[in-house]
Design an enzyme around this catalytic site. Structure first.
Site, PDB file in Angstrom:
ATOM      1  N   HIS A  67      22.554   5.779  -4.245  1.00 14.07           N
ATOM      2  CA  HIS A  67      22.280   7.212  -4.254  1.00 14.07           C
ATOM      3  C   HIS A  67      23.532   7.947  -3.787  1.00 14.07           C
ATOM      4  O   HIS A  67      24.127   7.562  -2.786  1.00 14.07           O
ATOM      5  CB  HIS A  67      21.102   7.524  -3.331  1.00 14.07           C
ATOM      6  CG  HIS A  67      20.535   8.890  -3.540  1.00 14.07           C
ATOM      7  ND1 HIS A  67      21.218  10.030  -3.211  1.00 14.07           N
ATOM      8  CD2 HIS A  67      19.364   9.306  -4.079  1.00 14.07           C
ATOM      9  CE1 HIS A  67      20.483  11.087  -3.530  1.00 14.07           C
ATOM     10  NE2 HIS A  67      19.350  10.666  -4.055  1.00 14.07           N
ATOM     11  N   GLU A 118      18.557  14.552  -4.161  1.00  8.94           N
ATOM     12  CA  GLU A 118      19.262  15.170  -5.271  1.00  8.94           C
ATOM     13  C   GLU A 118      18.748  16.584  -5.530  1.00  8.94           C
ATOM     14  O   GLU A 118      19.418  17.407  -6.132  1.00  8.94           O
ATOM     15  CB  GLU A 118      18.945  14.295  -6.480  1.00  8.94           C
ATOM     16  CG  GLU A 118      19.740  14.508  -7.691  1.00  8.94           C
ATOM     17  CD  GLU A 118      19.533  13.288  -8.594  1.00  8.94           C
ATOM     18  OE1 GLU A 118      19.665  12.149  -8.100  1.00  8.94           O
ATOM     19  OE2 GLU A 118      19.232  13.488  -9.754  1.00  8.94           O
ATOM     20  N   LEU A 176      18.583   9.460   3.599  1.00  2.00           N
ATOM     21  CA  LEU A 176      18.689  10.082   2.286  1.00  2.00           C
ATOM     22  C   LEU A 176      18.710  11.612   2.339  1.00  2.00           C
ATOM     23  O   LEU A 176      17.980  12.236   3.088  1.00  2.00           O
ATOM     24  CB  LEU A 176      17.482   9.631   1.450  1.00  2.00           C
ATOM     25  CG  LEU A 176      17.303  10.229   0.067  1.00  2.00           C
ATOM     26  CD1 LEU A 176      18.387   9.741  -0.865  1.00  2.00           C
ATOM     27  CD2 LEU A 176      15.934   9.859  -0.475  1.00  2.00           C
ATOM     28  N   GLN A 224      20.775   0.943  -7.684  1.00  2.00           N
ATOM     29  CA  GLN A 224      21.214   2.324  -7.633  1.00  2.00           C
ATOM     30  C   GLN A 224      21.787   2.672  -6.267  1.00  2.00           C
ATOM     31  O   GLN A 224      21.138   2.435  -5.248  1.00  2.00           O
ATOM     32  CB  GLN A 224      20.027   3.235  -7.909  1.00  2.00           C
ATOM     33  CG  GLN A 224      20.386   4.706  -7.813  1.00  2.00           C
ATOM     34  CD  GLN A 224      19.375   5.539  -8.558  1.00  2.00           C
ATOM     35  OE1 GLN A 224      18.322   5.863  -8.035  1.00  2.00           O
ATOM     36  NE2 GLN A 224      19.680   5.860  -9.794  1.00  2.00           N
ATOM     37  N   HIS A 244      20.052   2.439  -2.682  1.00  2.00           N
ATOM     38  CA  HIS A 244      18.832   3.246  -2.688  1.00  2.00           C
ATOM     39  C   HIS A 244      17.684   2.617  -3.451  1.00  2.00           C
ATOM     40  O   HIS A 244      16.538   2.697  -3.028  1.00  2.00           O
ATOM     41  CB  HIS A 244      19.176   4.604  -3.306  1.00  2.00           C
ATOM     42  CG  HIS A 244      18.065   5.595  -3.286  1.00  2.00           C
ATOM     43  ND1 HIS A 244      17.432   5.960  -2.117  1.00  2.00           N
ATOM     44  CD2 HIS A 244      17.458   6.302  -4.269  1.00  2.00           C
ATOM     45  CE1 HIS A 244      16.499   6.865  -2.395  1.00  2.00           C
ATOM     46  NE2 HIS A 244      16.478   7.068  -3.695  1.00  2.00           N
ATOM     47  N   PHE A 290      16.899  18.290 -11.943  1.00  2.00           N
ATOM     48  CA  PHE A 290      17.259  17.044 -11.288  1.00  2.00           C
ATOM     49  C   PHE A 290      18.280  16.316 -12.141  1.00  2.00           C
ATOM     50  O   PHE A 290      18.363  16.532 -13.342  1.00  2.00           O
ATOM     51  CB  PHE A 290      16.012  16.165 -11.111  1.00  2.00           C
ATOM     52  CG  PHE A 290      15.773  15.758  -9.690  1.00  2.00           C
ATOM     53  CD1 PHE A 290      15.240  16.639  -8.778  1.00  2.00           C
ATOM     54  CD2 PHE A 290      16.104  14.479  -9.255  1.00  2.00           C
ATOM     55  CE1 PHE A 290      15.017  16.263  -7.463  1.00  2.00           C
ATOM     56  CE2 PHE A 290      15.888  14.096  -7.937  1.00  2.00           C
ATOM     57  CZ  PHE A 290      15.343  14.994  -7.045  1.00  2.00           C
ATOM     58  N   ARG A 324      18.386   4.314 -12.948  1.00  2.00           N
ATOM     59  CA  ARG A 324      17.183   5.135 -12.907  1.00  2.00           C
ATOM     60  C   ARG A 324      17.537   6.613 -12.714  1.00  2.00           C
ATOM     61  O   ARG A 324      18.447   6.940 -11.966  1.00  2.00           O
ATOM     62  CB  ARG A 324      16.308   4.691 -11.730  1.00  2.00           C
ATOM     63  CG  ARG A 324      15.105   5.573 -11.505  1.00  2.00           C
ATOM     64  CD  ARG A 324      14.199   5.029 -10.424  1.00  2.00           C
ATOM     65  NE  ARG A 324      14.733   5.176  -9.083  1.00  2.00           N
ATOM     66  CZ  ARG A 324      14.699   6.308  -8.364  1.00  2.00           C
ATOM     67  NH1 ARG A 324      14.200   7.414  -8.886  1.00  2.00           N
ATOM     68  NH2 ARG A 324      15.179   6.338  -7.139  1.00  2.00           N
ATOM     69  N   ARG A 341      22.846   9.501 -11.449  1.00  2.00           N
ATOM     70  CA  ARG A 341      23.255   9.042 -10.119  1.00  2.00           C
ATOM     71  C   ARG A 341      24.418   8.064 -10.127  1.00  2.00           C
ATOM     72  O   ARG A 341      25.299   8.128  -9.272  1.00  2.00           O
ATOM     73  CB  ARG A 341      22.066   8.396  -9.413  1.00  2.00           C
ATOM     74  CG  ARG A 341      21.075   9.424  -8.944  1.00  2.00           C
ATOM     75  CD  ARG A 341      19.912   8.803  -8.227  1.00  2.00           C
ATOM     76  NE  ARG A 341      19.008   9.870  -7.806  1.00  2.00           N
ATOM     77  CZ  ARG A 341      17.813   9.665  -7.278  1.00  2.00           C
ATOM     78  NH1 ARG A 341      17.372   8.434  -7.111  1.00  2.00           N
ATOM     79  NH2 ARG A 341      17.065  10.681  -6.912  1.00  2.00           N
ATOM     80  N   ALA A 383       0.828  -1.206   0.000  1.00  2.00           N
ATOM     81  CA  ALA A 383       0.000   0.000   0.000  1.00  2.00           C
ATOM     82  C   ALA A 383       0.858   1.250   0.000  1.00  2.00           C
ATOM     83  O   ALA A 383       0.554   2.254   0.632  1.00  2.00           O
ATOM     84  CB  ALA A 383      -0.947  -0.002   1.196  1.00  2.00           C
ATOM     85  N   GLY A 384       1.989   1.188  -0.735  1.00  5.32           N
ATOM     86  CA  GLY A 384       2.761   2.402  -0.991  1.00  5.32           C
ATOM     87  C   GLY A 384       2.148   3.100  -2.197  1.00  5.32           C
ATOM     88  O   GLY A 384       0.986   2.867  -2.546  1.00  5.32           O
TER      89      GLY A 384
END
Lengths: 245, 597
Positions: B242, B255, B252, B240, B353, B119, B398, B286, B15-16
């Site tokens: 980060h 970015e 975190l 990835q 990440h 970004f 990504r 990244r 449920a994200g």
């Protein structure tokens, strides 16, 4: 020199008929930068594998880890042990249903609140996705965002005298949500609609202005101003109805 | 053990952002839907996303989806499937505006439009200069998004099963998916969720690494369940790192900090990214930034007494900008690094990440596997979206802000596909096999009966250390070979985990043991896939595949322009072609080229 911490933790598992509520002491060496997140995980990994507590983001944004820390509700992930005495206690938040040990069910409470107060933007029509976004003044957007920062951790409820006495009181978390949607230019509800939701003793008129919520909110939401403002608006709405008779 | 059966039109696990977006589609269409989640929806890890969601709205600088698509394909080092990437970039504006109508409190420009910030890896006019494409709600975009999606789901009366952990995928003799088994964490009881459609939105598995920005709940449950049920995992060698996790804490730092003008500096105070990425500098992709940082540290130009990190400097920004655009970051820096970034730079280090690979899907959210000569044959009744899925839009690397976009676009798309298949009558409630719960019950019985076993904590720690050392930012042939051996040993040990507490009620130790089973699948897939891929591409960079004239950046398109598929059974690898053809004629394929920033 590093301290030896003695943490007295409330232990109880209400689903287990043999369990009795008790305080259990755990000792560990303090390390630089140690948060309660680190300390509790160290205790679980090495001393008490059955200890229940909740952490998700560890960065103070998910709201899962609120507990009563040395007598005050707060977020465990953001609490440095260096800000506490060498011996201190951890209890679960009051008001909410105890799951086990330091874990409480804030979720069911928040869902019930969301349904009761209808905490979503009420639109006239379904969004037309071929159109551009609805414009909003940057200052207004900022004000809405400011109130939208609530993480529903439950600290304001745990700190609230009314919430402890009156089941159903929506507390600062509920009232600040109403204030947030009332501000939002996209929401079509007016003061009469909001009065229906919080113009009562379970809403804004139940607040005794003790303002522990304001002092303890981990996100430092401007609860004092918002509660006062909402009370004025809702009282005004009530008076308008009385006059209309 | 008595196993209760519950029947739904659809069951969603997770449920994200992706799960909530899919659930909304189903609930609003009137499907009887169950959403299973280990934590209350608004606690899901999407909440931690900071910097923004990509969409070529063009509110602050000129932009269009063609440029976004080009950046994403290039960012993926051409391993992303161009049909899925076109689909995502085209849909971006729609899903963002939809969210804005759901009440997501985006920052605004002076003329009232959604605020956008630059970004990493996002550019205008095919790589020429940074573009402002990331739609942001200050530095708490994920929090604002998750709450807006949740609120809309409350309105739609979505039914959540909170603190339920899915255990295993149920497939019948045809290989079709019929639902999942799941355990209610409070009682320890196992139930079968029998459904016409099963959507996995279980997030990533960043907890396979020792140092990770991921929450403890990110244990790759869906990925592990799929692997155990015979579904191959795609491109799992690509993880990835980060660039900016807080050194020591792993938390975190978005970015977006560099998007607002933040600069990375080494011990000499040098802005070293100018040497590695002359055009985009600190806003390079990244993987590029993480490797540059690691190189600086490895060559002795790291900061601090142990020379083990670099510094993220925003002291030259106006305090007002920091307070307004990056308030959460300031809070995190003060809390976790003990520095106020208005006054001093933040110590940062590359930190695990995001999982680029996952359960193979197409752009409709259907899970696809090789069958009868078709490399992408849909598995009936099975869908996946978000970080657990591999569509594949991220390929070998990504871009920041494409993850929130991914979960919106493919959560919605998976939901739409299920609704269509449901309404057309294509989805059927197939009869449950008699042994539907046997695998789960056997796993639980094994745990209960285990003697002379190992602690879950010890085995988990060994896994995380092995992954960190043998499959990190840079990869070495000999370490990967050893890593395959070691992770195999760890996997054997994981079969003998033992828990002291055997009670059923709120047994945390049992849940952690079950989660470890999922993590182990992911760790094996990662190590074996990484060892086998003898080239450097995106986030996967090997010492024995250096930059040469015939293989620029070490990338070997002649042999390795293909997706890895790893099967748990037999630890077996297979490959399938990358789709270099876009979905429509609106755009030409993005031709292969050397990736430079």
């Amino acid at each position: 020199m590093s301290r030896r911490l003695k943490i007295s933790i409330f232990r109880h598992n209400p689903r287990d008929p043999r369990s009795v509520p008790r305080l259990v002491d755990y000792e560990l060496d303090e390390r630089p930068g140690m948060t309660l997140f680190i300390a509790l995980n160290a205790i679980r990994d090495t001393q008490a594998p059955d200890l229940n507590f909740d952490f998700v983001c560890r960065a103070g944004v998910c709201g899962a880890c609120a507990m009563v820390i040395d007598g005050r509700p707060g977020l465990a992930c953001r609490t440095l042990t260096s800000t506490l005495p060498a011996a201190f206690s951890l209890y679960p938040l009051p008001v909410f249903r105890l799951v086990a040990d330091l874990s409480v069910d804030t979720g069911s409470w928040m869902r019930e609140l969301a349904e009761r107060l209808q905490t979503w933007v009420h639109l006239d029509a379904e969004p037309d996705l071929d159109r551009l976004e609805a414009r909003m003044e940057p200052a207004l957007a900022e004000a809405v965002y400011e109130l939208d920062r609530c993480i529903e951790c439950g600290c304001c409820i745990a700190a609230c005298a009314t919430a402890q006495m009156r089941e159903g009181f929506v507390g600062a978390v509920g009232l600040v949500k109403i204030a947030r949607f009332r501000l939002d230019s996209a929401d079509t509800r007016d003061d009469a609609d909001f009065y229906e939701l919080v113009g009562n003793d379970e809403g804004i008129f139940g607040c005794m202005s003790l303002l522990a919520c304001n002092d303890l909110c981990p996100k430092e939401l401007p609860l004092q101003t918002q509660l006062a403002w909402l009370r004025r608006k809702m009282a005004g709405q009530g008076v308008r109805w009385l006059r209309r008779g | 053990m008595n196993v209760a059966k519950r029947t739904f039109d659809a069951v969603i696990v997770g449920a994200g952002g992706a799960g909530l977006r899919a659930a909304l589609q189903l609930s609003e269409a009137g499907l009887k839907t169950a959403v299973l989640t280990k934590v209350f929806p608004t606690r899901s890890h999407t909440v931690a996303a900071q910097g923004g969601v990509a969409a070529s709205l063009g509110n602050s600088t000129e932009d269009n989806w063609h440029w976004h698509m080009y950046d994403t394909v290039k960012g993926s080092d051409w391993l992303g499937d161009q049909d899925a990437i076109e689909f995502m970039c085209k849909k971006a504006n729609e899903v963002v505006i939809e969210l804005e109508h759901y009440g997501m409190p985006f920052d605004r420009t002076d003329n009232g439009k959604i605020y956008q910030r630059p970004f990493g890896g996002h550019s205008m006019n095919y790589g020429q200069a940074p573009v402002m494409r990331s739609c942001a709600a200050a530095d708490r975009t994920g929090h604002a998004m998750l709450h807006a999606l949740y609120q809309r789901n409350v309105r739609a009366n979505t039914q959540f099963f909170v603190e339920w952990m899915a255990l295993d995928l149920i497939r019948d003799a045809d290989g079709d998916v019929l639902g999942v088994t799941a355990m209610e964490m409070e009682t320890g009881e196992v139930s079968i969720f029998h459904a016409k459609a099963t959507i996995f939105a279980t997030g990533g598995a960043g907890r396979i690494y020792y140092s990770s920005t991921n929450a403890f709940i990110n244990t790759g449950d869906g990925v592990g369940m799929a692997a155990r049920a015979g579904i191959p995992l795609e491109d799992m060698e690509f993880w990835q790192f980060h660039p900016t996790g807080v050194a020591g804490a792993g938390v975190l730092i978005t970015e977006g900090v560099r998007g607002e003008g933040g600069i990375l500096r080494n011990a000499q105070g040098e802005r070293f990214m100018e040497r590695y990425a002359p055009n985009l500098k600190d806003l390079a992709s990244r993987d590029v930034v993480s490797r540059a940082m690691t190189t600086e540290i490895n060559e002795g130009r790291g900061c601090g007494p142990d020379k083990d990190h670099v510094l993220l400097d925003i002291t030259h920004l106006a305090p007002d900008t920091i307070m307004k655009r990056l308030p959460g970051i300031r809070e995190i820096a003060i809390q976790f690094a003990g520095v106020d970034p208005i006054k001093a730079p933040i110590p940062v280090v590359p930190t695990c990440h995001y999982q680029m690979g996952g359960i193979p899907t197409n752009y409709k959210g259907q899970v696809v596997v090789p069958k009868d000569g078709n490399p992408n044959s849909p598995v009936a009744g099975f869908y996946a979206a978000g970080e657990c899925a591999c569509a594949s839009v991220h390929g070998a690397n990504r871009l920041g802000t494409n993850s929130l976009l991914d979960l919106l676009v493919f959560g919605k798309s998976a939901g739409e596909t299920v609704v269509e298949d449901f309404q057309s009558g294509q989805l059927k409630l197939k009869p449950l096999p008699a042994d539907a719960a046997d695998v789960s019950l056997a796993r639980l019985a094994r745990l209960d009966g285990q003697t002379n076993g190992e602690s879950v904590f010890d085995v988990g720690l060994e896994m995380r250390r092995t992954m960190q050392k043998h499959a990190g930012v840079f990869r070495f042939d000999n370490l990967l070979k050893e890593g395959v051996q070691k992770i195999g040993e760890v996997a054997e040990r994981a079969k003998r985990t033992q828990i002291a507490d055997k009670s059923k009620v709120w047994n945390v130790a049992r849940m952690e043991a079950l989660e470890l089973d999922n993590l182990i699948e992911v760790a094996r897939a990662t190590m074996v896939s990484a060892e086998a891929r003898k080239e450097s591409r995106g986030a996967h960079v090997r010492d024995d595949a250096p930059d040469t004239a015939e293989n620029p950046n070490g990338r070997d398109d002649a042999n390795w322009l293909k997706h890895t598929l790893w099967y748990s059974e037999g630890n077996r690898l297979d490959y399938k072609p990358v789709n270099l053809k876009p979905l429509s004629d609106d755009v030409e394929p993005i031709a292969l080229a050397k990736r430079t920033y």
